[in-house]
Design a protein around this motif. Structure first.
Motif, short mmCIF file in Angstrom:
data_model
loop_
_atom_site.label_atom_id
_atom_site.label_comp_id
_atom_site.label_asym_id
_atom_site.label_seq_id
_atom_site.Cartn_x
_atom_site.Cartn_y
_atom_site.Cartn_z
N MET A 80 0.79 -1.25 0.12
CA MET A 80 -0.04 0.01 -0.02
C MET A 80 0.89 1.36 -0.08
SD MET A 80 -2.74 1.00 2.92
CE MET A 80 -1.44 1.37 4.04
N PHE A 81 1.79 1.50 0.89
CA PHE A 81 2.76 2.47 0.79
C PHE A 81 3.56 2.61 -0.16
CE2 PHE A 81 1.77 2.00 5.63
CZ PHE A 81 1.02 3.43 5.75
N GLY A 82 4.07 1.31 -0.98
CA GLY A 82 4.86 1.48 -2.10
C GLY A 82 3.96 1.99 -3.25
N ARG A 83 2.80 1.58 -3.40
CA ARG A 83 2.01 2.25 -4.37
C ARG A 83 1.74 3.71 -4.04
NH1 ARG A 83 -1.02 -2.63 -3.78
NH2 ARG A 83 -2.60 -1.58 -2.55
N LEU A 84 1.43 4.48 -2.73
CA LEU A 84 1.27 5.45 -2.57
C LEU A 84 2.72 6.51 -2.89
CD1 LEU A 84 -0.32 7.79 -1.18
CD2 LEU A 84 0.34 7.16 1.23
N GLU A 85 3.78 5.77 -2.54
CA GLU A 85 5.02 6.55 -2.66
C GLU A 85 5.27 6.65 -4.19
OE1 GLU A 85 8.84 8.19 -2.15
OE2 GLU A 85 7.25 7.73 -0.54
N GLU A 86 4.76 5.77 -5.14
CA GLU A 86 4.90 5.79 -6.44
C GLU A 86 4.04 6.98 -7.05
OE1 GLU A 86 4.10 2.15 -8.02
OE2 GLU A 86 5.93 1.24 -7.52
N ARG A 87 2.90 6.93 -6.42
CA ARG A 87 1.92 7.96 -6.79
C ARG A 87 2.39 9.52 -6.45
NH1 ARG A 87 -4.64 8.29 -5.65
NH2 ARG A 87 -4.93 10.29 -6.74
N VAL A 88 2.85 9.60 -5.25
CA VAL A 88 3.55 11.04 -4.77
C VAL A 88 4.75 11.29 -5.58
CG1 VAL A 88 4.38 12.03 -2.84
CG2 VAL A 88 2.50 10.71 -2.53
N SER A 89 5.51 10.20 -5.91
CA SER A 89 6.75 10.43 -6.65
C SER A 89 6.13 11.10 -8.18
CB SER A 89 7.44 9.18 -7.01
OG SER A 89 7.98 8.96 -5.61
N ALA A 95 5.22 17.90 -11.44
CA ALA A 95 5.14 19.29 -11.02
C ALA A 95 6.45 20.10 -11.25
CB ALA A 95 4.96 19.40 -9.33
N ARG A 96 7.41 19.14 -11.00
CA ARG A 96 8.99 19.66 -11.52
C ARG A 96 8.85 19.89 -12.99
NH1 ARG A 96 10.92 15.85 -7.85
NH2 ARG A 96 11.22 14.38 -9.53
N THR A 97 8.25 18.86 -13.92
CA THR A 97 8.38 19.10 -15.09
C THR A 97 7.78 20.35 -15.58
OG1 THR A 97 8.46 16.61 -15.32
CG2 THR A 97 7.67 17.94 -17.35
N LEU A 98 6.47 20.49 -15.11
CA LEU A 98 5.75 21.89 -15.36
C LEU A 98 6.61 23.02 -15.10
CD1 LEU A 98 2.17 20.84 -14.51
CD2 LEU A 98 3.00 21.18 -16.70
N ARG A 99 7.26 23.05 -13.90
CA ARG A 99 8.19 24.19 -13.50
C ARG A 99 9.09 24.51 -14.25
NH1 ARG A 99 11.11 22.93 -8.12
NH2 ARG A 99 12.27 21.65 -9.75
N ASP A 100 9.74 23.53 -14.68
CA ASP A 100 11.09 23.69 -15.85
C ASP A 100 10.60 24.12 -16.94
OD1 ASP A 100 12.59 22.68 -13.88
OD2 ASP A 100 12.68 20.55 -14.51
#
Length: 231
Positions: free
Chosen positions: A166-175, A181-186
């Motif tokens: 569960m936390f692994g899937r959550l980590e992947e989603r947050v990442s 977000a970083r891509t849009l910022r760049d």
């Protein structure tokens, strides 16, 4: 040691041996208890028959003893009456009754001893039955404990396995969200840099106009300051 006791010892030993190898000890014990109940019922019926037989022997013994005493009294009366021949006949019957009473008395004593032995064996059989019944309760409790432990461990294993996933899937989603977000910022940063760096023709024209204006102002400023210097 009686045949009954030897059979009992063999049965108990066989049960213990089978229990050590059995995957379902409760079922094995139930089978043993069912056989023991049948044996107990048969032994109790035999006990009652022995008691009834002993009572019959006792009655035969007492009847013969009573006949013996009665014939002895009758022979005494006949002898007092001078009837010696009758006294002899009665004494003969007295001797027969005495022999019969002794025979039945011996059988009665044997029957009493058999009853005592059988009663002892019955008590031992009942004690064995109770011991095995208690052992059944013990094994049943152990099996229930083991079953509950298995269920507990199974639930714990599922929970422990599910949590990392569960936390692994959550980590992947947050990442993924952070990467997006970083891509849009760049992209926005690159757009601003290209906009201000002359990539826009309109901006380039305005920049050139400003440079030309500054150049003219600089020329005018120089022309006005030179005469002042010569004075």
């Amino acid at each position: 040691m009686s045949l009954f006791r030897r059979m009992r010892d063999i049965t108990v030993a066989t049960l213990n041996e089978h229990l050590e190898r059995s995957e379902d000890p409760v079922r094995l014990i139930d089978q043993y208890l069912a056989a023991q109940r049948e044996q107990l019922q048969q032994s109790e019926r035999l006990y009652q028959q022995c008691v009834s037989h002993a009572a019959s022997l006792r009655q035969q013994y007492l009847t013969a003893l009573e006949t013996k005493e009665k014939r002895e009294h009758q022979a005494l009366l006949a002898l007092k009456a001078g009837e010696e021949h009758m006294a002899r006949i009665v004494l003969q019957e007295k001797l027969q009754a005495e022999e019969k009473s002794e025979q039945y008395h011996e059988l009665y004593e044997q029957a009493k001893q058999s009853i005592l032995d059988l009663d002892e064996e019955l008590q031992q059989l009942k004690a064995d039955y109770k011991e095995v019944a208690d052992k059944r309760s013990y094994y049943l409790a152990r099996m229930e404990s083991a079953r509950l432990q298995q269920r507990l461990h199974a639930r714990s294993s599922v929970t422990q396995d599910a949590a990392p996933r569960m936390f692994g899937r959550l980590e992947e989603r947050v990442s993924d969200m952070e990467l997006h977000a970083r891509t849009l910022r760049d992209v926005r940063r690159m757009g601003r840099e290209s906009y201000y760096s002359g990539g826009n023709p309109a901006v380039d024209a305005e920049m050139e106009a400003l440079r030309h204006r500054l150049k003219q102002e600089g020329t005018i400023h120089n022309e006005q300051t030179i005469p002042l210097t010569k004075r």
